[in-house]
Write a protein that holds these residues in place. Structure first.
Motif, PDB file in Angstrom:
ATOM      1  N   GLY A 157      -3.179  10.777   1.617  1.00 26.68           N
ATOM      2  CA  GLY A 157      -3.858   9.824   2.506  1.00 26.68           C
ATOM      3  C   GLY A 157      -5.340   9.666   2.195  1.00 26.68           C
ATOM      4  O   GLY A 157      -6.128   9.297   3.060  1.00 26.68           O
TER       5      GLY A 157
ATOM      6  N   ARG B 206      -7.923   4.455   0.388  1.00 35.22           N
ATOM      7  CA  ARG B 206      -8.046   3.392   1.370  1.00 35.22           C
ATOM      8  C   ARG B 206      -8.451   2.124   0.610  1.00 35.22           C
ATOM      9  O   ARG B 206      -9.256   2.195  -0.332  1.00 35.22           O
ATOM     10  CB  ARG B 206      -9.155   3.790   2.374  1.00 35.22           C
ATOM     11  CG  ARG B 206      -9.191   3.023   3.653  1.00 35.22           C
ATOM     12  CD  ARG B 206      -9.992   3.809   4.705  1.00 35.22           C
ATOM     13  NE  ARG B 206     -11.220   4.385   4.179  1.00 35.22           N
ATOM     14  CZ  ARG B 206     -12.442   3.823   4.285  1.00 35.22           C
ATOM     15  NH1 ARG B 206     -12.585   2.683   4.910  1.00 35.22           N
ATOM     16  NH2 ARG B 206     -13.516   4.417   3.775  1.00 35.22           N
TER      17      ARG B 206
ATOM     18  N   GLU C 148       0.814  -1.230   0.000  1.00 29.87           N
ATOM     19  CA  GLU C 148       0.000   0.000   0.000  1.00 29.87           C
ATOM     20  C   GLU C 148       0.844   1.275   0.000  1.00 29.87           C
ATOM     21  O   GLU C 148       0.349   2.373   0.255  1.00 29.87           O
ATOM     22  CB  GLU C 148      -1.011   0.014   1.159  1.00 29.87           C
ATOM     23  CG  GLU C 148      -2.005  -1.131   1.030  1.00 29.87           C
ATOM     24  CD  GLU C 148      -3.044  -1.200   2.133  1.00 29.87           C
ATOM     25  OE1 GLU C 148      -3.327  -0.164   2.767  1.00 29.87           O
ATOM     26  OE2 GLU C 148      -3.580  -2.291   2.342  1.00 29.87           O
TER      27      GLU C 148
ATOM     28  N   CYS D  48      -9.722   0.068  -4.166  1.00 26.68           N
ATOM     29  CA  CYS D  48      -9.406   1.393  -3.628  1.00 26.68           C
ATOM     30  C   CYS D  48     -10.662   2.244  -3.514  1.00 26.68           C
ATOM     31  O   CYS D  48     -11.435   2.350  -4.470  1.00 26.68           O
ATOM     32  CB  CYS D  48      -8.426   2.121  -4.552  1.00 26.68           C
ATOM     33  SG  CYS D  48      -6.781   1.443  -4.501  1.00 26.68           S
TER      34      CYS D  48
END
Ligand code: GRF
Length: 219
Positions: free
Chosen positions: A191, A194, A106, A200
């Motif tokens: 950020g 996720r 990731e 995603c």
């Protein structure tokens, strides 16, 4: 928020690397290119990186022979030395070991010149033409051990033209790549990406505005 320290791994021309360097010149971009690493000492991209004042490293794979883990360990050492936080593969033509990939889970991105999961592997433009595809494009995805198979972060599409050759189609896709990779890295560095059930989510949704480029869409 401090900018994420990014390494771009290349093997050749480095046009995607150059696009990332260009994007990161903006102080508001959430990532800085802290290292360009090549497995080939004469990769043209290294000259572009040096001219931009970016630290470069060469880890030649040839002395490692079949010792892929040894090569990956040398790459890892270079990344650790530069305190790298995210890795972007950009035309890096080496298969990475599951151990290395796991260390960057990731946190490692790749750009692939097709709309995955179509046309994994090499010669994507030739194969898209041979298949009679009407739409083609590029994908930025997280890297997993299996080639060209990780969670898709962003994709950009182009129309296939009736008179396209492998070269004209590649050029149209490459122009999209140069917009797509900086966009995808920005999303990850901020950020906002996720992974849920292997897919995603960006800002909590599968396809937010601006994360997918379509033909004719403004940059
Ligand atoms: C690009 O088409 C990229 O999608 C693929 O390899 C090519 C690299 O080109 N993975 P460049 O070195 O970034 O110009």
């Amino acid at each position: 928020m401090s900018r994420k320290r990014v390494a771009v791994l290349i093997s050749g021309r480095g046009s995607n690397m150059a696009a990332l360097i260009e994007a990161a010149k903006d102080r508001n971009y959430p990532a800085e290119i802290a290292l360009v690493l090549s497995n080939k000492a004469h990769a043209a991209g290294l000259d572009i990186a040096r001219a931009a004042g970016i630290a470069t490293a060469v880890v030649d794979h040839t002395p490692f022979g079949k010792d892929r883990a040894g090569f990956d360990a040398a790459v890892q050492a270079a990344l650790v030395e530069r305190r790298i936080e995210l890795v972007c593969l950009a035309g890096f033509m080496r298969l990475l070991t599951p151990g290395f990939v796991g260390q960057w889970r990731e946190r490692m991105l790749n750009i692939h010149p097709s709309l995955l999961p179509a046309f994994k592997g090499l010669d994507t433009h030739k194969r898209a033409l041979a298949a009679g595809a009407k739409i083609h494009g590029a994908t930025v995805h997280f890297v997993v051990a299996e080639l060209d198979s990780g969670p898709i972060i962003a994709q950009g599409a182009v129309a296939v033209h009736a008179d396209d050759t492998e070269e004209t189609l590649a050029a149209r896709v490459l122009a999209v790549e140069h917009r797509l990779y900086p966009l995808a890295l920005k999303l990850v560095a901020e950020g906002r990406v996720r992974i849920v059930d292997g897919h995603c989510l960006i800002d909590g949704v599968p396809v937010p505005d601006g994360a997918t480029l379509v033909p004719g869409a403004p940059a």
